[in-house]
Design a protein around this motif. Structure first.
Motif, mmCIF file in Angstrom:
data_model
loop_
_atom_site.group_PDB
_atom_site.id
_atom_site.type_symbol
_atom_site.label_atom_id
_atom_site.label_comp_id
_atom_site.label_asym_id
_atom_site.label_seq_id
_atom_site.Cartn_x
_atom_site.Cartn_y
_atom_site.Cartn_z
ATOM 1 N N ILE A 185 -6.294 25.063 41.712
ATOM 2 C CA ILE A 185 -4.907 24.303 41.022
ATOM 3 C C ILE A 185 -4.965 24.425 39.553
ATOM 4 O O ILE A 185 -3.981 24.255 38.942
ATOM 5 C CB ILE A 185 -4.847 22.863 41.484
ATOM 6 N N TYR A 224 1.508 23.208 41.573
ATOM 7 C CA TYR A 224 0.847 22.660 42.250
ATOM 8 C C TYR A 224 0.945 21.121 41.629
ATOM 9 O O TYR A 224 1.854 20.040 42.266
ATOM 10 C CB TYR A 224 -0.475 22.959 42.921
ATOM 11 N N ARG A 235 7.183 22.523 45.427
ATOM 12 C CA ARG A 235 6.185 23.256 45.672
ATOM 13 C C ARG A 235 6.639 24.406 46.865
ATOM 14 O O ARG A 235 6.089 25.470 46.524
ATOM 15 C CB ARG A 235 5.266 22.210 46.590
#
Lengths: 211, 211, 211
Positions: free
Chosen positions: C145, C151, C187
């Protein structure tokens, strides 16, 4: 009196874990402080996570004996590092006693704080195993207990045996002893007979292919 | 009034630690969010572990100033990253002030919660050093403080000096100042004169040989 | 009744995170226990850090459903690992639902414990993202991430939207739904359209040059 006996076994576990931490740090050529910290987290990391998870005071912060034993073990292990090879087999023994004891102490602490059997087994296993997980992570390795060793498995099976003995209404001290011995004997048998978990991978299987 | 003065020094420490986090993340070519998180854990990681271990509320969750300073520092450090080289020497100074202050604040927090001197020194050292340990672990490196740097050693010696000054009945403010300065001066001396701990390894010694 | 609905969505998140943990562990050829532990920390790591930070009891230690779902998912994911490729797109969907829900649950838990909006957004983001951070750290990788993925950004934006909807005096259930959907849609849009954060690096820029 039983408390003292437990403390002695506990100290044996701390010593064994400290030595394994010192060896991991020496391999990475860490300096004196790095070695001490790795010995420290290997010995008390699992118990620290246990106490934080269950909301108990962190044990080594109020019982100084742990800190002294870790410092003394680290100094001696560094000085006599050439001699440690001779200890190798006894180390596995100490280490097995350590995880056996840590597992059962963790389970009993979990029960005292009112958690269910499944969670208590998880707490015991975490107590016994996560010191090594932190050690390997700080040494920039994938934790060795994740790779084909009957280590956590011994803790989990010992934990299950604890609740079987409890169900059978065995006396407390006997349950402690039998469950701890279950962990120790499974772990020792795995070391002596070089047993590992059956591999879930087929030969030349490549997980990347599926994904 | 003294509280404000402490806060200013504390903010200097947070800024220095945030910049070191930004630089580590930039080297790994992380994205904007990754850089912010690394700056964050470097600045407040040590204090967070300290507060969790002693059972205190986690400080940055109730004092918003930390979050704002870290975000502002990260944005400025990313924008002016080419200029940071000029700051290099001042950074070591800020960083040393930071660990000096974090060590003493950690010790005093430990005392307030009733822990013994040895544990307080451990708490202070953890406050000062573990932000950097988490930073390096998330960047997939062996923590740099474990490798021949007089960093934690400065914290430990400063912590010992704190309790010597306390034994000598020095006034509180002076103890805070002197112990903090001990950490700062030892750390700065090590940086300026490129001092490292004496190596415990003999030339070409290979630990694998023993084991 | 709403509680049950939340639980169902929560379980979907746990399943998606467990599968991502199993896949990461399989790639590293871990043994059965290693795979289970990685599935476990990926699923409940974020919530555990959340609960420890805010001083709440750790949720999976009192609600056994989590442990059972993780164990069942892990066993099924290992057995049917060849089939998981077909699930790839649905996985992104489950995973997005998971982080959307974890973000909003984290925010509401933070509010319940009296934290400020900024800290609640941080708590929500940590709940959603840090399971994956621990997973990657234990697998000896830099957390994915941190590297050009929308994210955490989705969690932060969803968190901001939560407090906008709250300011607009929307009813509680609607705020929960809308903020969660904001995370999920951002997302999913990033996955479907392969959007990533604008790079802060110039081509062939080498951070080492500045330092």
């Amino acid at each position: 009196m039983e408390l003292d006996y437990t403390l002695i076994l506990d100290i044996i576990g701390v010593i064994a874990f400290s030595i394994s931490g010192v060896l991991a740090a020496l391999r990475k050529r860490m300096d004196a402080f790095g070695i001490l910290i790795i010995a420290f987290v290997t010995s008390i990391g699992g118990g620290t996570i246990r106490d934080i998870l269950i909301g108990a005071p962190v044990i080594w912060m109020t019982q100084m004996i742990y800190v002294y034993v870790i410092i003394a073990t680290t100094i001696l292990a560094v000085i006599f590092r050439k001699k440690l090879a001779f200890l190798r087999k006894s180390l596995s023994l100490f280490d097995s006693i350590g995880i056996g004891l840590y597992t059962v102490i963790g389970i009993e602490k979990g029960l005292k704080y009112g958690f269910s059997p499944e969670i208590c087994i998880a707490i015991g296993t975490i107590s016994a195993c996560f010191g090594g997980v932190i050690r390997d992570t700080l040494c920039n390795e994938i934790p060795s207990i994740f790779k084909n060793e009957v280590y956590a498995t011994a803790c989990i099976l010992g934990g299950v045996s604890y609740f079987i003995f409890l169900k059978l209404n065995f006396p407390n001290g006997l349950i402690f002893f039998l469950a701890g011995m279950t962990v120790i004997l499974i772990r020792l048998a795995a070391v002596v007979f070089k047993i590992s978990l059956p591999s879930i991978y087929k030969k030349e299987e490549n997980i990347e292919d599926y994904w």
